[in-house]
Design an enzyme around this catalytic site. Structure first.
Site, PDB file in Angstrom:
ATOM      1  N   ARG A  61       0.843  -1.210   0.000  1.00  0.00           N
ATOM      2  CA  ARG A  61       0.000   0.000   0.000  1.00  0.00           C
ATOM      3  C   ARG A  61       0.874   1.253   0.000  1.00  0.00           C
ATOM      4  O   ARG A  61       0.542   2.275  -0.609  1.00  0.00           O
ATOM      5  CB  ARG A  61      -0.933  -0.014   1.216  1.00  0.00           C
ATOM      6  CG  ARG A  61      -2.043  -1.042   1.127  1.00  0.00           C
ATOM      7  CD  ARG A  61      -2.986  -0.923   2.298  1.00  0.00           C
ATOM      8  NE  ARG A  61      -3.655   0.361   2.315  1.00  0.00           N
ATOM      9  CZ  ARG A  61      -4.264   0.852   3.403  1.00  0.00           C
ATOM     10  NH1 ARG A  61      -4.239   0.162   4.543  1.00  0.00           N
ATOM     11  NH2 ARG A  61      -4.868   2.012   3.375  1.00  0.00           N
ATOM     12  N   GLN A  91      -8.965  10.349   7.544  1.00  0.00           N
ATOM     13  CA  GLN A  91      -8.833   8.950   7.976  1.00  0.00           C
ATOM     14  C   GLN A  91      -7.818   8.246   7.081  1.00  0.00           C
ATOM     15  O   GLN A  91      -7.470   7.095   7.337  1.00  0.00           O
ATOM     16  CB  GLN A  91     -10.185   8.230   7.886  1.00  0.00           C
ATOM     17  CG  GLN A  91     -11.274   8.866   8.738  1.00  0.00           C
ATOM     18  CD  GLN A  91     -12.641   8.300   8.414  1.00  0.00           C
ATOM     19  OE1 GLN A  91     -13.083   7.313   9.013  1.00  0.00           O
ATOM     20  NE2 GLN A  91     -13.298   8.897   7.450  1.00  0.00           N
ATOM     21  N   VAL A  93      -4.358   7.300   5.067  1.00  0.00           N
ATOM     22  CA  VAL A  93      -2.961   7.147   5.492  1.00  0.00           C
ATOM     23  C   VAL A  93      -2.000   7.516   4.349  1.00  0.00           C
ATOM     24  O   VAL A  93      -0.785   7.482   4.528  1.00  0.00           O
ATOM     25  CB  VAL A  93      -2.715   5.696   5.999  1.00  0.00           C
ATOM     26  CG1 VAL A  93      -3.502   5.472   7.292  1.00  0.00           C
ATOM     27  CG2 VAL A  93      -3.081   4.636   4.971  1.00  0.00           C
ATOM     28  N   ASP A  94      -2.595   7.898   3.195  1.00  0.00           N
ATOM     29  CA  ASP A  94      -1.730   8.389   2.112  1.00  0.00           C
ATOM     30  C   ASP A  94      -1.417   9.865   2.375  1.00  0.00           C
ATOM     31  O   ASP A  94      -2.010  10.482   3.259  1.00  0.00           O
ATOM     32  CB  ASP A  94      -2.429   8.195   0.749  1.00  0.00           C
ATOM     33  CG  ASP A  94      -3.723   9.017   0.616  1.00  0.00           C
ATOM     34  OD1 ASP A  94      -4.804   8.420   0.441  1.00  0.00           O
ATOM     35  OD2 ASP A  94      -3.646  10.262   0.728  1.00  0.00           O
ATOM     36  N   HIS A 109      -5.810   8.148  11.571  1.00  0.00           N
ATOM     37  CA  HIS A 109      -5.558   6.694  11.479  1.00  0.00           C
ATOM     38  C   HIS A 109      -4.114   6.390  11.110  1.00  0.00           C
ATOM     39  O   HIS A 109      -3.806   5.282  10.686  1.00  0.00           O
ATOM     40  CB  HIS A 109      -6.511   6.046  10.449  1.00  0.00           C
ATOM     41  CG  HIS A 109      -7.911   5.921  10.963  1.00  0.00           C
ATOM     42  ND1 HIS A 109      -8.980   5.673  10.153  1.00  0.00           N
ATOM     43  CD2 HIS A 109      -8.411   6.028  12.222  1.00  0.00           C
ATOM     44  CE1 HIS A 109     -10.090   5.611  10.888  1.00  0.00           C
ATOM     45  NE2 HIS A 109      -9.780   5.839  12.134  1.00  0.00           N
TER      46      HIS A 109
HETATM   47  N1  APR Z   1     -15.524  10.163  -4.769  1.00  0.00           N
HETATM   48  C1  APR Z   1     -16.122  10.360  -3.558  1.00  0.00           C
HETATM   49  N2  APR Z   1     -16.484   9.357  -2.724  1.00  0.00           N
HETATM   50  C2  APR Z   1     -16.236   8.099  -3.149  1.00  0.00           C
HETATM   51  C3  APR Z   1     -15.619   7.797  -4.394  1.00  0.00           C
HETATM   52  C4  APR Z   1     -15.266   8.898  -5.215  1.00  0.00           C
HETATM   53  N3  APR Z   1     -14.680   8.711  -6.411  1.00  0.00           N
HETATM   54  N4  APR Z   1     -15.520   6.446  -4.509  1.00  0.00           N
HETATM   55  C5  APR Z   1     -16.048   5.922  -3.371  1.00  0.00           C
HETATM   56  N5  APR Z   1     -16.489   6.911  -2.572  1.00  0.00           N
HETATM   57  C6  APR Z   1     -17.138   6.820  -1.255  1.00  0.00           C
HETATM   58  C7  APR Z   1     -17.975   5.579  -1.054  1.00  0.00           C
HETATM   59  O1  APR Z   1     -19.286   5.817  -1.518  1.00  0.00           O
HETATM   60  C8  APR Z   1     -17.941   5.430   0.459  1.00  0.00           C
HETATM   61  O2  APR Z   1     -18.937   6.256   1.043  1.00  0.00           O
HETATM   62  O3  APR Z   1     -16.102   6.740  -0.291  1.00  0.00           O
HETATM   63  C9  APR Z   1     -16.570   5.997   0.835  1.00  0.00           C
HETATM   64  C10 APR Z   1     -15.562   4.924   1.144  1.00  0.00           C
HETATM   65  O4  APR Z   1     -15.969   4.303   2.338  1.00  0.00           O
HETATM   66  P1  APR Z   1     -14.996   3.213   3.005  1.00  0.00           P
HETATM   67  O5  APR Z   1     -14.526   2.277   1.943  1.00  0.00           O
HETATM   68  O6  APR Z   1     -15.709   2.669   4.205  1.00  0.00           O
HETATM   69  O7  APR Z   1     -13.713   4.041   3.448  1.00  0.00           O
HETATM   70  P2  APR Z   1     -13.560   4.977   4.720  1.00  0.00           P
HETATM   71  O8  APR Z   1     -14.860   5.607   5.102  1.00  0.00           O
HETATM   72  O9  APR Z   1     -12.422   5.877   4.458  1.00  0.00           O
HETATM   73  O10 APR Z   1     -13.141   3.923   5.873  1.00  0.00           O
HETATM   74  C11 APR Z   1     -12.891   4.465   7.146  1.00  0.00           C
HETATM   75  O11 APR Z   1     -12.166   2.276   7.855  1.00  0.00           O
HETATM   76  O12 APR Z   1     -10.974   0.348   7.575  1.00  0.00           O
HETATM   77  C12 APR Z   1     -10.951   1.584   8.154  1.00  0.00           C
HETATM   78  O13 APR Z   1      -8.973   2.667   8.690  1.00  0.00           O
HETATM   79  C13 APR Z   1      -9.827   2.405   7.635  1.00  0.00           C
HETATM   80  O14 APR Z   1      -9.739   4.812   7.517  1.00  0.00           O
HETATM   81  C14 APR Z   1     -10.493   3.675   7.132  1.00  0.00           C
HETATM   82  C15 APR Z   1     -11.832   3.642   7.815  1.00  0.00           C
END
Ligand code: APR
Length: 240
Positions: A61, A91, A93-94, A109
């Protein structure tokens, strides 16, 4: 009720803001937690069981993130700094927010570009470099990713909450708001703050937010342009 200062903006971002830079989200189709069991690669138990598997997961990653480029959403967020007091709470990490030009980024995070001693907690910047078993911190403890694993304490949470609680404008972008306590930050803004959430999908959009159902690179520049225009009008009003 005193209206919060509209010049104070907080951006609260998740993996979706980096999706169009080619980095995977977690819970979308194709997301990381569809490919890996988080218990195996993002938990203290996984680290104890097979640390080399965890190192390899984050080494890959870290490489991916280093090769990715900031997108139009990261750049628009950075542009807000020319007219507003902006804090990015992420949230993620990049380091794409930083590489787009944002200067105040709070990672709750952790960060791929850092490692820390598993017992000493001593942090060191490693950029895109891998961490291997046997690589030790200056105090002799094994280096691990400086990432908050499930079950570990979130970093800078109270600082982040204070920024959101004082914001006149809050933009939540690219997060499913499904992981607490970080997700609670989206609900910490003043009721009268201008609140916008950007995501194509949301199981339960937060109350009191304008929901732009679209991609970050389309919607975030629109919000930024609107806020910059409102800011310019307000400063004309103040000086008139
Ligand atoms: N533009 C905007 N939003 C987007 C896009 C995009 N191109 N593609 C996906 N999304 C949205 C999705 O609809 C979803 O609501 O981004 C969100 C991603 O949600 P998750 O995959 O759950 O990621 P995240 O909310 O960052 O997770 C939170 O979970 O596993 C832990 O530590 C990890 O920081 C992470 C935390």
């Amino acid at each position: 009720m005193t209206r919060p200062d509209l010049r104070r903006i907080v951006i609260f971002s998740g993996s979706g803001v980096s999706a169009e830079s080619g980095l995977p989200t977690f819970r979308d189709s194709g997301g990381l937690w569809r490919q890996y069991a988080w218990e195996e690669v993002a938990s203290p138990e996984g680290w104890r069981k097979h640390p080399e598997v965890v190192q390899a997961f984050y080494n890959e990653r870290r490489q991916q993130a280093a090769q990715a480029q900031p997108n139009a959403a990261h750049r628009a967020i950075a542009e807000l700094e020319k007219a507003f007091d902006v804090v990015v709470v992420t949230q993620n990490v990049d380091d794409l927010h930083e590489r787009a030009g944002s200067t105040r980024v709070v990672h709750v995070h952790g960060e791929l570009a850092f490692a820390r001693g598993e017992r000493s907690g001593l942090r060191q910047r490693i950029g895109a470099e891998p961490i291997h078993m046997g690589q030790l911190c200056p105090q002799g403890s094994q280096l691990r990713p400086d990432i908050v694993w499930f079950g570990e304490a979130v970093q800078h949470l109270e600082e982040a909450r204070a920024h959101v609680a004082a914001a006149g404008r809050l933009l939540v972008v690219g997060t499913s708001l499904s992981v607490f306590p970080a997700a609670s930050l989206a609900y910490a803004a003043p009721a009268s703050a201008d609140k916008v959430v950007v995501a194509p999908e949301l199981d339960s959009p937060p109350d009191g937010f304008e929901w732009l159902r679209g991609k970050a690179t389309e919607c975030v520049p629109q919000v930024v342009a609107r806020w910059l225009r409102e800011g310019a009008e307000a400063s004309r009003g103040r000086t008139a």
